[in-house]
Design a protein around this motif. Sequence first.
Motif, PDB file in Angstrom:
ATOM      1  N   LEU A  29     -21.366 -15.116  29.901  1.00 12.70           N
ATOM      2  CA  LEU A  29     -20.770 -16.274  29.228  1.00 12.70           C
ATOM      3  C   LEU A  29     -21.666 -16.756  28.090  1.00 12.70           C
ATOM      4  O   LEU A  29     -21.205 -16.977  26.966  1.00 12.70           O
ATOM      5  CB  LEU A  29     -20.529 -17.389  30.250  1.00 12.70           C
ATOM      6  N   TYR A  33     -21.075 -16.796  23.972  1.00 12.82           N
ATOM      7  CA  TYR A  33     -20.526 -18.145  24.021  1.00 12.82           C
ATOM      8  C   TYR A  33     -19.752 -18.530  22.768  1.00 12.82           C
ATOM      9  O   TYR A  33     -18.781 -19.288  22.837  1.00 12.82           O
ATOM     10  CB  TYR A  33     -21.645 -19.171  24.270  1.00 12.82           C
ATOM     11  N   PHE A  36     -16.296 -17.693  23.493  1.00 12.81           N
ATOM     12  CA  PHE A  36     -15.708 -18.510  24.556  1.00 12.81           C
ATOM     13  C   PHE A  36     -15.364 -19.914  24.063  1.00 12.81           C
ATOM     14  O   PHE A  36     -14.307 -20.457  24.396  1.00 12.81           O
ATOM     15  CB  PHE A  36     -16.683 -18.621  25.739  1.00 12.81           C
ATOM     16  N   LEU A  43     -12.979 -19.997  34.470  1.00  9.19           N
ATOM     17  CA  LEU A  43     -13.723 -18.961  35.183  1.00  9.19           C
ATOM     18  C   LEU A  43     -13.446 -19.103  36.673  1.00  9.19           C
ATOM     19  O   LEU A  43     -13.477 -20.208  37.211  1.00  9.19           O
ATOM     20  CB  LEU A  43     -15.223 -19.135  34.899  1.00  9.19           C
ATOM     21  N   PHE A  53     -12.835 -14.128  33.931  1.00  8.28           N
ATOM     22  CA  PHE A  53     -12.580 -15.086  32.862  1.00  8.28           C
ATOM     23  C   PHE A  53     -11.103 -15.008  32.501  1.00  8.28           C
ATOM     24  O   PHE A  53     -10.598 -13.936  32.152  1.00  8.28           O
ATOM     25  CB  PHE A  53     -13.434 -14.766  31.632  1.00  8.28           C
TER      26      PHE A  53
END
Length: 369
Positions: A29, A33, A36, A43, A53
Amino acid sequence: MTTRKKAANAGVDALLGFEFQRNCALYLLLDDYDRFKGREFFLCIEHHDDFLFCYRTNCRSNIKEIHSYQAKKLSGNVWTINERFSEVIAKILEVGNDLISDPARKCPNYTHELTFVSNTDIKLNYKPNAKEKKDRKEEITYLLNEQNCKCGFNAIPDEIKEKINKKVDNFCKKKKITYHKAELDNFCIQWIDFPRNKNRQKDSLVGLMSRKFSHVSDPLAAIELLLSLFREVEAVYNQGKVVTLLDSSKRVEGDEVKKAIDIIETEQKTFEFWRNYSTELCHKFRVPIGIQNHHKNYIRNTFELLKDMSNNEHQIIKGFIRENDYSMDYHSHGDMFDAYVSDIKSQHSMNLKDIDIFFSTLCSFVEYY
């Protein structure tokens, strides 16, 4: 249709051995990031697979894409195409089938990726038999390590793919379980540069946090905060051993992750703000030496109080700062915060000490302005 699994809570029952999966999830993650933070996601931990995810539409109504991970470590060896490897793949392919059957609403163009991830080198080898040697077939070795970190199944040489296919097929027949061969199109293998020892894994996470968020002065505290989010859901049992993505108790929402990282970044900004103006503010608000010496803990505790919606007085202060920007009205930070504290006390009945009102004002001001 919900999926009932005998081993639905196996990972919860073996929680002490789950550090690698949890740490691996956080590593992936943080490492990606930037991707994301721009997406709507949640998650899941110990739910269908070790972790996954799930990416949703912006309205959160449908799932667009799922990246599912089975994370395994192997002590003192390399992964080869043997029975253990075949068992892992068979389980991963079953996860793909279960995700399709999961009742959670999905987009018409829904896709998923099923990844076997390990911090151990993966050596996929094909050796031709006598007949194949006569046909000039040669031995092929496909390695996944620091030089070749990830590949999809379809990118593997055909001879190795066929060997894996036969091994998994034989394993499924032996165990009398369904071989979800079609899911091989969604199957990936990934090597991750991650230590074997859990303490060194945490050190690696702290190092990654330092590289990705260079302004964070206490990356260990940041990692602990993020891991605490994961621990809250990994120990939750799948009720009735039913596994479904609709079970919100097994989720860490992306908003929670983003909020935690925002809080971490805001804390760091507050520490920096304090370093720049502490001399003036300590004199103005008569901050005790004990608090000056442990200002990080005091600021952190203040943020915790401001996060808690049940702390009415802290919410009043936060709301007041959000609605009133005094930064254009005063020439010194001391005078500005003195005005904030004075106005808050005059407009609201407060049981907090002046020093607590000041620090709540300080933290809120940095967060908003």
